[in-house]
Design an enzyme around this catalytic site. Structure first.
Site, PDB file in Angstrom:
ATOM      1  N   TYR A 121       4.014  -6.682  17.530  1.00  0.00           N
ATOM      2  CA  TYR A 121       4.174  -5.808  16.366  1.00  0.00           C
ATOM      3  C   TYR A 121       4.934  -4.529  16.757  1.00  0.00           C
ATOM      4  O   TYR A 121       5.952  -4.181  16.151  1.00  0.00           O
ATOM      5  CB  TYR A 121       2.800  -5.455  15.772  1.00  0.00           C
ATOM      6  CG  TYR A 121       2.867  -4.349  14.752  1.00  0.00           C
ATOM      7  CD1 TYR A 121       3.479  -4.556  13.522  1.00  0.00           C
ATOM      8  CD2 TYR A 121       2.354  -3.077  15.040  1.00  0.00           C
ATOM      9  CE1 TYR A 121       3.568  -3.528  12.594  1.00  0.00           C
ATOM     10  CE2 TYR A 121       2.436  -2.050  14.118  1.00  0.00           C
ATOM     11  CZ  TYR A 121       3.046  -2.284  12.901  1.00  0.00           C
ATOM     12  OH  TYR A 121       3.143  -1.263  11.987  1.00  0.00           O
ATOM     13  N   LYS A 141       8.980  -3.111  15.831  1.00  0.00           N
ATOM     14  CA  LYS A 141       9.296  -1.793  15.250  1.00  0.00           C
ATOM     15  C   LYS A 141      10.282  -1.042  16.153  1.00  0.00           C
ATOM     16  O   LYS A 141      11.236  -0.422  15.666  1.00  0.00           O
ATOM     17  CB  LYS A 141       8.008  -0.976  15.070  1.00  0.00           C
ATOM     18  CG  LYS A 141       7.070  -1.536  14.019  1.00  0.00           C
ATOM     19  CD  LYS A 141       7.621  -1.307  12.615  1.00  0.00           C
ATOM     20  CE  LYS A 141       6.736  -1.882  11.541  1.00  0.00           C
ATOM     21  NZ  LYS A 141       7.279  -1.737  10.191  1.00  0.00           N
ATOM     22  N   SER A 175       6.127   2.935  13.486  1.00  0.00           N
ATOM     23  CA  SER A 175       4.696   2.995  13.797  1.00  0.00           C
ATOM     24  C   SER A 175       4.447   3.660  15.138  1.00  0.00           C
ATOM     25  O   SER A 175       5.276   3.570  16.061  1.00  0.00           O
ATOM     26  CB  SER A 175       4.168   1.558  13.845  1.00  0.00           C
ATOM     27  OG  SER A 175       2.895   1.529  14.427  1.00  0.00           O
ATOM     28  N   PHE A 232       9.610  -0.770   3.484  1.00  0.00           N
ATOM     29  CA  PHE A 232       8.179  -0.768   3.823  1.00  0.00           C
ATOM     30  C   PHE A 232       7.654  -2.169   4.120  1.00  0.00           C
ATOM     31  O   PHE A 232       6.463  -2.309   4.413  1.00  0.00           O
ATOM     32  CB  PHE A 232       7.369  -0.231   2.628  1.00  0.00           C
ATOM     33  CG  PHE A 232       7.650   1.202   2.301  1.00  0.00           C
ATOM     34  CD1 PHE A 232       6.899   2.213   2.861  1.00  0.00           C
ATOM     35  CD2 PHE A 232       8.671   1.546   1.422  1.00  0.00           C
ATOM     36  CE1 PHE A 232       7.149   3.542   2.557  1.00  0.00           C
ATOM     37  CE2 PHE A 232       8.928   2.870   1.110  1.00  0.00           C
ATOM     38  CZ  PHE A 232       8.168   3.874   1.679  1.00  0.00           C
ATOM     39  N   ALA A 233       8.506  -3.187   3.967  1.00  0.00           N
ATOM     40  CA  ALA A 233       7.991  -4.558   4.021  1.00  0.00           C
ATOM     41  C   ALA A 233       7.873  -5.023   5.463  1.00  0.00           C
ATOM     42  O   ALA A 233       8.874  -5.287   6.108  1.00  0.00           O
ATOM     43  CB  ALA A 233       8.935  -5.487   3.265  1.00  0.00           C
ATOM     44  N   GLY A 278       1.680  -7.820  -1.352  1.00  0.00           N
ATOM     45  CA  GLY A 278       1.721  -6.742  -2.345  1.00  0.00           C
ATOM     46  C   GLY A 278       1.184  -7.213  -3.693  1.00  0.00           C
ATOM     47  O   GLY A 278       0.823  -8.377  -3.874  1.00  0.00           O
ATOM     48  N   TYR A 289       0.836  -1.220   0.000  1.00  0.00           N
ATOM     49  CA  TYR A 289       0.000   0.000   0.000  1.00  0.00           C
ATOM     50  C   TYR A 289       0.868   1.267   0.000  1.00  0.00           C
ATOM     51  O   TYR A 289       0.838   2.048  -0.966  1.00  0.00           O
ATOM     52  CB  TYR A 289      -0.913  -0.066   1.229  1.00  0.00           C
ATOM     53  CG  TYR A 289      -1.684   1.190   1.558  1.00  0.00           C
ATOM     54  CD1 TYR A 289      -2.296   1.954   0.559  1.00  0.00           C
ATOM     55  CD2 TYR A 289      -1.825   1.599   2.880  1.00  0.00           C
ATOM     56  CE1 TYR A 289      -3.031   3.094   0.873  1.00  0.00           C
ATOM     57  CE2 TYR A 289      -2.556   2.729   3.212  1.00  0.00           C
ATOM     58  CZ  TYR A 289      -3.153   3.475   2.205  1.00  0.00           C
ATOM     59  OH  TYR A 289      -3.862   4.600   2.526  1.00  0.00           O
ATOM     60  N   ILE A 290       1.654   1.472   1.034  1.00  0.00           N
ATOM     61  CA  ILE A 290       2.418   2.724   1.108  1.00  0.00           C
ATOM     62  C   ILE A 290       3.613   2.679   0.150  1.00  0.00           C
ATOM     63  O   ILE A 290       3.910   3.644  -0.554  1.00  0.00           O
ATOM     64  CB  ILE A 290       2.850   3.010   2.560  1.00  0.00           C
ATOM     65  CG1 ILE A 290       1.598   3.072   3.455  1.00  0.00           C
ATOM     66  CG2 ILE A 290       3.622   4.333   2.657  1.00  0.00           C
ATOM     67  CD1 ILE A 290       1.860   3.158   4.932  1.00  0.00           C
ATOM     68  N   GLY A 297      -6.265  -4.248  22.908  1.00  0.00           N
ATOM     69  CA  GLY A 297      -5.084  -3.411  22.692  1.00  0.00           C
ATOM     70  C   GLY A 297      -5.352  -2.103  21.983  1.00  0.00           C
ATOM     71  O   GLY A 297      -4.421  -1.418  21.578  1.00  0.00           O
ATOM     72  N   ASP A 298      -6.637  -1.716  21.808  1.00  0.00           N
ATOM     73  CA  ASP A 298      -6.946  -0.438  21.149  1.00  0.00           C
ATOM     74  C   ASP A 298      -6.959   0.695  22.181  1.00  0.00           C
ATOM     75  O   ASP A 298      -7.872   0.756  23.007  1.00  0.00           O
ATOM     76  CB  ASP A 298      -8.339  -0.502  20.500  1.00  0.00           C
ATOM     77  CG  ASP A 298      -8.298  -0.806  19.023  1.00  0.00           C
ATOM     78  OD1 ASP A 298      -7.208  -0.713  18.431  1.00  0.00           O
ATOM     79  OD2 ASP A 298      -9.362  -1.125  18.469  1.00  0.00           O
TER      80      ASP A 298
HETATM   81  N1  UDP Z   1     -12.261  -0.138  13.876  1.00  0.00           N
HETATM   82  C1  UDP Z   1     -13.614  -0.451  13.966  1.00  0.00           C
HETATM   83  N2  UDP Z   1     -14.108  -1.384  13.099  1.00  0.00           N
HETATM   84  C2  UDP Z   1     -13.341  -2.020  12.165  1.00  0.00           C
HETATM   85  C3  UDP Z   1     -11.964  -1.674  12.069  1.00  0.00           C
HETATM   86  C4  UDP Z   1     -11.458  -0.731  12.940  1.00  0.00           C
HETATM   87  O1  UDP Z   1     -14.327   0.081  14.802  1.00  0.00           O
HETATM   88  O2  UDP Z   1     -13.871  -2.884  11.431  1.00  0.00           O
HETATM   89  C5  UDP Z   1     -11.701   0.880  14.782  1.00  0.00           C
HETATM   90  C6  UDP Z   1     -10.522   0.366  15.611  1.00  0.00           C
HETATM   91  O3  UDP Z   1     -10.993  -0.213  16.798  1.00  0.00           O
HETATM   92  C7  UDP Z   1      -9.744   1.661  15.845  1.00  0.00           C
HETATM   93  C8  UDP Z   1     -10.014   2.488  14.582  1.00  0.00           C
HETATM   94  O4  UDP Z   1     -11.173   1.913  13.993  1.00  0.00           O
HETATM   95  O5  UDP Z   1     -10.276   2.352  16.937  1.00  0.00           O
HETATM   96  C9  UDP Z   1      -8.871   2.421  13.581  1.00  0.00           C
HETATM   97  O6  UDP Z   1      -8.540   1.064  13.387  1.00  0.00           O
HETATM   98  P1  UDP Z   1      -7.567   0.579  12.213  1.00  0.00           P
HETATM   99  O7  UDP Z   1      -7.539  -0.929  12.267  1.00  0.00           O
HETATM  100  O8  UDP Z   1      -7.986   1.198  10.927  1.00  0.00           O
HETATM  101  O9  UDP Z   1      -6.159   1.193  12.596  1.00  0.00           O
HETATM  102  P2  UDP Z   1      -5.292   1.087  13.953  1.00  0.00           P
HETATM  103  O10 UDP Z   1      -5.674   2.287  14.777  1.00  0.00           O
HETATM  104  O11 UDP Z   1      -5.605  -0.207  14.609  1.00  0.00           O
HETATM  105  O12 UDP Z   1      -3.896   1.173  13.460  1.00  0.00           O
END
Ligand code: UDP
Length: 323
Positions: free
Chosen positions: A139, A143, A115, A71-72, A36, A11-12, A282-283
């Site tokens: 992950y 990084k 990241s 980028f890989a 890719g 992608y990038i 982990g979000d």
């Molecule tokens: N998210 C969501 N539904 C999805 C995919 C992502 O609600 O199907 C939320 C995810 O929990 C985060 C935000 O969208 O809060 C961005 O997620 P993404 O996976 O795009 O990127 P990340 O922040 O994990 O790098």
């Protein structure tokens, strides 16, 4: 200038290859096509292979390059928890052997895709470069380990590097030739657009009970071309003789999942069906970049700062090209 782009079919990386062509560089892409796409490499030479293959790398680097852009990597947090072996090997061990080949062939400049995951759970937002680095998954740790390795390789061997820590990469080539094509797709914006297109029935909203104004997670979405322009400026900074450095890349604006869905509904003219789902492991609730260092030292200014514009570019790609 001769540049090797590792992961240039992704992608990038594919957007970067196109930009380097516009800058009149001679580009060689090395990509194993695990994720890719060959047709995403619009210019230059293409070599299919694994950058963890030392024999291939040795013969390739012997061609002589001024710089390497890397980028890989494997990028899925949840997968990294289940398969840390793959993540440490691909993201760390292979990068170590790449750097050893660069040392052997006296290639001095390296730009690395890092990241926001290196910071772990944020202690404050926006996150600047002095924020504590405590990644909370394999992950992010791979990084950070590469970033640390690069510091040591600079001190010992004079390999100069810039690490660019992307927050949420999004959008697509403004000319419509390239876009996001992950398989499986896990990122919010392409999934929303697939729902708008009817390819998916709905979008799962992972958590509505976060400590944010509307309860959904907030992220800093940055256009893929702005990420690429930062790479270019980073390379120029090294060529000018500036020191190795790490930069956080974002727009400094946070948008919630709910706001992204609402904007996508306006851009696409479609109602996007939402299903409330549990929080994803982990979000963090909020991740916003402080990119002032990149502004000051690299002269970097993101061009596509409007979230509507970012989603429009992604939609054009999703609608017309990503069939
Ligand atoms: N998210 C969501 N539904 C999805 C995919 C992502 O609600 O199907 C939320 C995810 O929990 C985060 C935000 O969208 O809060 C961005 O997620 P993404 O996976 O795009 O990127 P990340 O922040 O994990 O790098």
């Amino acid at each position: 200038m001769k540049i090797l782009v590792i992961g240039g079919a992704g992608y990038i990386g594919s957007h970067m290859v196109k930009m380097l062509g516009q800058k009149k560089c001679y580009v060689t892409t090395l990509d194993n096509l695990a994720s890719g796409h060959r047709d995403a490499v619009l210019i230059g030479d293409f070599v299919q292979g694994d950058y963890g293959d030392p024999v291939l790398l040795d013969s390739l680097l012997a061609r002589g390059f001024d710089a390497v852009m890397h980028f890989a990597s494997l990028i899925q947090v949840a997968e990294s928890v289940q398969h840390p072996d793959d993540y440490y090997r691909n993201n760390f061990v292979n990068t170590l052997s790449l750097l050893n080949s660069m040392k052997k062939h006296k290639i001095k400049y390296f730009i690395f895709s890092s990241s926001a995951a290196i910071f772990g759970e944020p202690i404050y937002n926006p996150i600047d470069e002095t924020h504590t680095q405590l990644p909370i998954n394999p992950y992010g740790r791979t990084k950070l380990m590469v970033e640390q390795l690069l510091g040591d390789y600079d001190r010992a061997f004079g390999i100069k590097s810039v690490c660019l820590r992307y927050f949420n990469a999004a959008g697509a080539d403004p000319e419509g030739q390239l876009g996001e094509r992950h398989n499986p797709e896990t990122h919010l914006i392409p999934l929303i657009l697939q729902a708008a297109k009817g390819k998916l029935s709905h979008i799962n909203v992972f958590g509505r009970d976060y400590d944010t104004p509307d309860g959904t997670c907030i992220r800093d979405y940055i256009h893929v071309n702005d990420i690429c322009s930062a790479h270019w400026l980073a390379l120029l900074s090294l060529l000018r003789g500036e020191d190795s450095q790490s930069y956080n890349l974002g727009n400094g604006n946070g948008f919630s999942v709910k706001e992204i869905i609402e904007t996508a509904e306006k851009v696409t003219g479609q109602i996007i069906f939402q299903v409330d789902s549990p929080r994803r492991d982990g979000d963090p609730s909020r991740l916003i970049a402080d990119s002032r260092l990149a502004h000051e030292r690299l002269g970097w200014r993101p061009q596509y700062t409007e979230i509507k514009n970012i989603i429009e570019h992604a939609w054009r790609w999703e609608r017309f090209f990503n069939i």
